[in-house]
Design a protein around this motif. Structure first.
Motif, mmCIF file in Angstrom:
data_model
loop_
_atom_site.group_PDB
_atom_site.id
_atom_site.type_symbol
_atom_site.label_atom_id
_atom_site.label_comp_id
_atom_site.label_asym_id
_atom_site.label_seq_id
_atom_site.Cartn_x
_atom_site.Cartn_y
_atom_site.Cartn_z
ATOM 1 N N TYR A 108 135.991 82.988 -102.664
ATOM 2 C CA TYR A 108 136.674 82.904 -101.788
ATOM 3 C C TYR A 108 135.896 82.896 -100.088
ATOM 4 O O TYR A 108 136.699 82.940 -99.223
ATOM 5 C CB TYR A 108 137.926 83.762 -101.579
ATOM 6 C CG TYR A 108 138.700 83.603 -102.804
ATOM 7 C CD1 TYR A 108 139.769 82.713 -102.821
ATOM 8 C CD2 TYR A 108 138.633 84.714 -104.027
ATOM 9 C CE1 TYR A 108 140.574 82.768 -104.332
ATOM 10 C CE2 TYR A 108 139.461 84.545 -104.960
ATOM 11 C CZ TYR A 108 140.270 83.457 -105.096
ATOM 12 O OH TYR A 108 141.184 83.578 -106.047
ATOM 13 N N SER A 110 134.701 80.380 -98.554
ATOM 14 C CA SER A 110 135.378 79.414 -97.422
ATOM 15 C C SER A 110 136.584 79.693 -97.092
ATOM 16 O O SER A 110 136.721 79.752 -95.830
ATOM 17 C CB SER A 110 135.292 77.991 -97.993
ATOM 18 O OG SER A 110 136.313 78.274 -99.363
ATOM 19 N N ASN A 111 137.553 80.402 -97.555
ATOM 20 C CA ASN A 111 138.943 81.072 -97.254
ATOM 21 C C ASN A 111 138.544 81.991 -96.130
ATOM 22 O O ASN A 111 139.232 82.095 -95.076
ATOM 23 C CB ASN A 111 139.770 81.647 -98.190
ATOM 24 C CG ASN A 111 140.095 80.455 -99.285
ATOM 25 O OD1 ASN A 111 140.102 79.100 -99.026
ATOM 26 N ND2 ASN A 111 140.453 80.825 -100.316
ATOM 27 N N ILE A 112 137.806 82.882 -96.187
ATOM 28 C CA ILE A 112 137.176 83.791 -95.294
ATOM 29 C C ILE A 112 136.795 83.330 -94.026
ATOM 30 O O ILE A 112 137.387 83.648 -93.060
ATOM 31 C CB ILE A 112 136.294 84.932 -95.819
ATOM 32 C CG1 ILE A 112 136.958 85.739 -97.017
ATOM 33 C CG2 ILE A 112 135.976 86.090 -94.609
ATOM 34 C CD1 ILE A 112 136.053 86.794 -97.927
ATOM 35 N N GLU A 113 136.112 82.481 -94.220
ATOM 36 C CA GLU A 113 135.481 81.763 -93.058
ATOM 37 C C GLU A 113 136.725 81.029 -92.259
ATOM 38 O O GLU A 113 136.798 81.033 -91.155
ATOM 39 C CB GLU A 113 134.434 80.621 -93.472
ATOM 40 C CG GLU A 113 133.774 79.857 -92.380
ATOM 41 C CD GLU A 113 132.726 79.078 -92.644
ATOM 42 O OE1 GLU A 113 132.301 78.202 -91.803
ATOM 43 O OE2 GLU A 113 132.014 79.250 -93.793
ATOM 44 N N LYS A 114 137.557 80.367 -92.710
ATOM 45 C CA LYS A 114 138.663 79.544 -92.407
ATOM 46 C C LYS A 114 139.753 80.661 -91.618
ATOM 47 O O LYS A 114 139.874 80.439 -90.593
ATOM 48 C CB LYS A 114 139.309 78.679 -93.280
ATOM 49 C CG LYS A 114 140.632 77.904 -92.993
ATOM 50 C CD LYS A 114 141.263 77.289 -93.790
ATOM 51 C CE LYS A 114 142.444 76.850 -93.485
ATOM 52 N NZ LYS A 114 143.369 75.772 -94.494
ATOM 53 N N TYR A 115 139.874 81.755 -92.202
ATOM 54 C CA TYR A 115 140.727 82.775 -91.694
ATOM 55 C C TYR A 115 139.893 83.342 -90.393
ATOM 56 O O TYR A 115 140.802 83.550 -89.192
ATOM 57 C CB TYR A 115 140.842 84.028 -92.749
ATOM 58 C CG TYR A 115 141.267 85.255 -91.855
ATOM 59 C CD1 TYR A 115 142.571 85.453 -91.354
ATOM 60 C CD2 TYR A 115 140.189 86.291 -91.734
ATOM 61 C CE1 TYR A 115 142.726 86.583 -90.897
ATOM 62 C CE2 TYR A 115 140.574 87.389 -91.068
ATOM 63 C CZ TYR A 115 141.860 87.596 -90.540
ATOM 64 O OH TYR A 115 142.181 88.761 -90.069
ATOM 65 N N GLN A 117 137.922 81.987 -88.330
ATOM 66 C CA GLN A 117 138.062 80.646 -87.296
ATOM 67 C C GLN A 117 139.364 80.742 -86.458
ATOM 68 O O GLN A 117 139.732 80.499 -85.373
ATOM 69 C CB GLN A 117 137.705 79.441 -87.770
ATOM 70 C CG GLN A 117 136.143 79.186 -88.322
ATOM 71 C CD GLN A 117 135.894 77.619 -88.964
ATOM 72 O OE1 GLN A 117 137.075 76.987 -89.291
ATOM 73 N NE2 GLN A 117 134.768 77.686 -89.425
ATOM 74 N N GLU A 118 140.574 80.653 -87.537
ATOM 75 C CA GLU A 118 141.762 80.378 -87.004
ATOM 76 C C GLU A 118 142.168 81.835 -86.170
ATOM 77 O O GLU A 118 142.832 81.736 -85.171
ATOM 78 C CB GLU A 118 142.867 80.396 -88.158
ATOM 79 C CG GLU A 118 142.741 79.077 -88.913
ATOM 80 C CD GLU A 118 143.697 79.057 -90.231
ATOM 81 O OE1 GLU A 118 143.957 80.059 -90.710
ATOM 82 O OE2 GLU A 118 143.750 78.090 -91.002
#
Length: 248
Positions: A108, A110-115, A117-118
């Motif tokens: 996960y 990529s999900n952590i990176e997206k979180y 960023q948001e």
């Protein structure tokens, strides 16, 4: 009582391992305490209760590691099969938890990176210039990492800070400085004219990612080293238990 040079060596090695294990527990708890009490931490840029909750978990795990290490030392000193068995079982749980955390992080990532960023963009747009802690944290991050905004200075154009009537497109903390301690801007006029020599064009997300990527192998090596130490600790505990049982 356990006899023989071999078992004495195992007891000594178990004490050495537990000392290193204790240090890892102290370090883990220390990082958690730093996150909780450091009001100027860059973590505030994320402004999410999950980060603070994770810090409390780190403190709890660090304390748990200290207790487990203490049980291992007492078990070896008293030659108690009960304590050594408890010690082995707790080490096994910690090892499995670390293994699961590593697998989840790789799955996960990529999900952590997206979180991240948001969360960063949300604090910048909604709270920069409105909340002192968030504003100071963003300024510190931009000075230290030589970056501007989440993805670039354009993020500030739609922020609450800009909506207040700011004439510049980004704050002065996006300007390049000659000394991190004094935070003295090289040339403020050229900076706000977006001269690439005098302002930081790159977003902080990329800078953070680069900073982590440069250290990921060190963190991975430390993690593997700790896991190997735990395996040796479990082996030493089993050997000591078997020796105590044979003597009985």
């Amino acid at each position: 009582m356990v006899q023989g040079c071999g078992m004495k060596c195992i007891k000594a090695l178990l004490f050495v391992f537990n000392f290193i294990f204790w240090l890892s527990g102290v370090a883990l708890a220390g990082v958690g305490i730093w996150i909780v009490i450091d009001s100027e931490s860059f973590i505030a840029v994320l402004d999410n209760p999950l980060i603070i909750n994770a810090a409390y978990i780190m403190i709890g795990v660090g304390g748990f590691v200290l207790i487990v290490g203490f049980c291992g030392c007492c078990g070896a000193l008293k030659e108690s099969r009960c304590l050594l068995g408890f010690y082995f079982f707790m080490l096994l749980i910690i090892f499995c938890a670390e293994l699961a955390a590593g697998i989840l992080a790789s799955l996960y990532g990529s999900n952590i990176e997206k979180y991240v960023q948001e969360a960063m963009n949300e604090t910048l747009i909604e709270e920069y210039g409105q909340t002192k802690l968030i504003t100071d944290s963003w300024n510190d991050a931009q000075y230290v990492f030589e970056c501007c905004g989440t993805f670039g200075y354009e993020d500030y154009l739609s922020s609450a800070w800009k909506a207040e009537g700011q004439t510049n497109d980004f704050p002065v903390s996006c300007c390049r400085i000659d000394d991190i301690k004094s935070a003295k801007v090289l040339d403020e006029d050229k900076c706000f004219q977006k001269d690439p020599m005098f302002y930081n064009a790159e977003g902080c997300v990329n800078k953070f990612k680069t900073w982590v990527d440069e250290r990921i192998y060190i963190l991975g090596g430390v993690g593997i080293g700790i896991a190997c130490l735990q395996l040796f600790g479990m082996i030493f505990a089993i050997c000591l238990c078997r020796s105590i049982r044979s003597d009985d």
